[in-house]
Write a protein that holds these residues in place. Structure first.
Motif, PDB file in Angstrom:
ATOM      1  N   LYS A  61       0.833  -1.204   0.000  1.00  0.00           N
ATOM      2  CA  LYS A  61       0.000   0.000   0.000  1.00  0.00           C
ATOM      3  C   LYS A  61       0.869   1.256   0.000  1.00  0.00           C
ATOM      4  O   LYS A  61       0.605   2.210  -0.741  1.00  0.00           O
ATOM      5  CB  LYS A  61      -0.914  -0.002   1.213  1.00  0.00           C
ATOM      6  CG  LYS A  61      -1.865   1.150   1.258  1.00  0.00           C
ATOM      7  CD  LYS A  61      -2.780   1.068   2.465  1.00  0.00           C
ATOM      8  CE  LYS A  61      -3.704   2.271   2.515  1.00  0.00           C
ATOM      9  NZ  LYS A  61      -4.539   2.256   3.708  1.00  0.00           N
ATOM     10  N   ARG A  64       2.284   1.772  -3.444  1.00  0.00           N
ATOM     11  CA  ARG A  64       1.287   2.302  -4.382  1.00  0.00           C
ATOM     12  C   ARG A  64       1.055   3.791  -4.162  1.00  0.00           C
ATOM     13  O   ARG A  64       0.853   4.536  -5.117  1.00  0.00           O
ATOM     14  CB  ARG A  64      -0.032   1.543  -4.227  1.00  0.00           C
ATOM     15  CG  ARG A  64      -0.090   0.232  -4.952  1.00  0.00           C
ATOM     16  CD  ARG A  64      -1.511  -0.270  -5.049  1.00  0.00           C
ATOM     17  NE  ARG A  64      -2.156  -0.402  -3.754  1.00  0.00           N
ATOM     18  CZ  ARG A  64      -2.167  -1.499  -3.005  1.00  0.00           C
ATOM     19  NH1 ARG A  64      -1.545  -2.571  -3.421  1.00  0.00           N
ATOM     20  NH2 ARG A  64      -2.786  -1.526  -1.840  1.00  0.00           N
ATOM     21  N   GLU A  65       1.064   4.203  -2.888  1.00  0.00           N
ATOM     22  CA  GLU A  65       0.828   5.611  -2.580  1.00  0.00           C
ATOM     23  C   GLU A  65       2.075   6.467  -2.766  1.00  0.00           C
ATOM     24  O   GLU A  65       2.019   7.684  -2.642  1.00  0.00           O
ATOM     25  CB  GLU A  65       0.319   5.739  -1.144  1.00  0.00           C
ATOM     26  CG  GLU A  65      -1.058   5.126  -0.950  1.00  0.00           C
ATOM     27  CD  GLU A  65      -1.510   5.124   0.487  1.00  0.00           C
ATOM     28  OE1 GLU A  65      -0.713   5.519   1.364  1.00  0.00           O
ATOM     29  OE2 GLU A  65      -2.655   4.729   0.736  1.00  0.00           O
TER      30      GLU A  65
END
Length: 84
Positions: A61, A64-65
């Motif tokens: 995560k 991805r960010e």
């Protein structure tokens, strides 16, 4: 699970089958079942696996960010002299 054999190439089919079984976790499961596992050891292992999964999800995560850099991918080079 099915693996198709193309042009009587059994070696390639075995390679694909092993990779699929590895991805499914079958080899890990067989190794784990060779000997008896005490219930307390089982709970400890399952908790550790859950922590590992949650850390992996958090890491993905964050990648991805854009909070952390994604790992560099190494491309495998095929020899040009070997015909396909």
């Amino acid at each position: 699970m099915r693996v198709f054999v193309m042009d009587n190439n059994i070696d390639q089919a075995l390679k694909v089958l092993k990779k699929r079984l590895q991805r499914e976790g079958l080899f890990r499961e067989m190794k784990r079942r060779r000997a008896y596992e005490k219930p307390s050891e089982r709970r400890i292992r399952e908790r550790a696996e859950a922590v590992r999964r949650s850390h992996k999800l958090a890491r993905k995560k964050a990648q991805r960010e854009g909070l952390i850099a994604a790992p560099k991918r190494v491309e495998k080079k095929r020899p040009t002299s070997v015909p396909r």
